[in-house]
Scaffold this motif. Sequence first.
Motif, PDB file in Angstrom:
ATOM      1  N   ALA A 148       0.902  -1.177   0.249  1.00 19.66           N
ATOM      2  CA  ALA A 148      -0.018  -0.026   0.031  1.00 19.66           C
ATOM      3  C   ALA A 148       0.796   1.338  -0.019  1.00 19.66           C
ATOM      4  O   ALA A 148       1.842   1.317   0.691  1.00 19.66           O
ATOM      5  CB  ALA A 148      -0.878  -0.048   1.146  1.00 19.66           C
TER       6      ALA A 148
ATOM      7  N   ILE B  77       0.837   5.898  -0.827  1.00 21.17           N
ATOM      8  CA  ILE B  77       0.161   7.140  -1.074  1.00 21.17           C
ATOM      9  C   ILE B  77       0.872   7.728  -1.926  1.00 21.17           C
ATOM     10  O   ILE B  77       2.247   7.920  -1.931  1.00 21.17           O
ATOM     11  CB  ILE B  77      -0.307   7.582   0.351  1.00 21.17           C
TER      12      ILE B  77
ATOM     13  N   THR C  48      -4.584  13.484  -4.375  1.00 20.76           N
ATOM     14  CA  THR C  48      -4.058  12.350  -3.544  1.00 20.76           C
ATOM     15  C   THR C  48      -4.845  11.301  -3.990  1.00 20.76           C
ATOM     16  O   THR C  48      -5.631  11.092  -4.511  1.00 20.76           O
ATOM     17  CB  THR C  48      -4.266  12.577  -1.860  1.00 20.76           C
TER      18      THR C  48
ATOM     19  N   THR D  51      -4.669   6.595  -3.129  1.00 22.10           N
ATOM     20  CA  THR D  51      -4.042   5.741  -2.138  1.00 22.10           C
ATOM     21  C   THR D  51      -4.062   4.551  -3.248  1.00 22.10           C
ATOM     22  O   THR D  51      -5.027   4.105  -3.883  1.00 22.10           O
ATOM     23  CB  THR D  51      -4.959   5.384  -0.973  1.00 22.10           C
TER      24      THR D  51
ATOM     25  N   THR E  90      -2.913   0.276  -3.643  1.00 19.37           N
ATOM     26  CA  THR E  90      -2.594  -1.105  -3.167  1.00 19.37           C
ATOM     27  C   THR E  90      -2.511  -2.339  -4.230  1.00 19.37           C
ATOM     28  O   THR E  90      -2.864  -2.257  -5.169  1.00 19.37           O
ATOM     29  CB  THR E  90      -4.116  -1.638  -2.161  1.00 19.37           C
TER      30      THR E  90
ATOM     31  N   CYS F 216      -5.718   1.872  -7.809  1.00 16.78           N
ATOM     32  CA  CYS F 216      -5.889   2.953  -6.932  1.00 16.78           C
ATOM     33  C   CYS F 216      -7.406   2.702  -6.255  1.00 16.78           C
ATOM     34  O   CYS F 216      -8.449   2.273  -6.770  1.00 16.78           O
ATOM     35  CB  CYS F 216      -6.237   4.288  -7.950  1.00 16.78           C
TER      36      CYS F 216
END
Length: 125
Positions: A77, A79, A102, A104, A106, A114
Amino acid sequence: METQIIELEKKYWQGMENHDYETVKNLTHFPCIIAGKNGVQSVDEANFKKMFESGDGDKIKVLNFSDVETQLIVENAAIIAYQIELGIVDDKQKAPMKCACTSTWTIENNNWVCVLHTEVELSKQ
């Protein structure tokens, strides 16, 4: 890893710029969470496709990608935060828009996707 996340984010925006749904879809986890000027929403794949296709009238052009910060949270993960400048081209050439974003990311099935994207238009200075 930092370079990989930056390249994934740029690939996502390239897909948006080229109106390439398959690329964008393959880089997105569903349901994904989106936060922006219209609030917060969890979006499944069917609604994501509708949102994507409804933006067909406005063609975007990525003009600048800057002030990038990335962080690996755990091995699967990460960011990223950055500023982006987008040109919007339509019948009445709109002024470029600057946003702080922004995302995130994974790993799912051995691929980065995303799971969360936020976007806020920066105030004119």
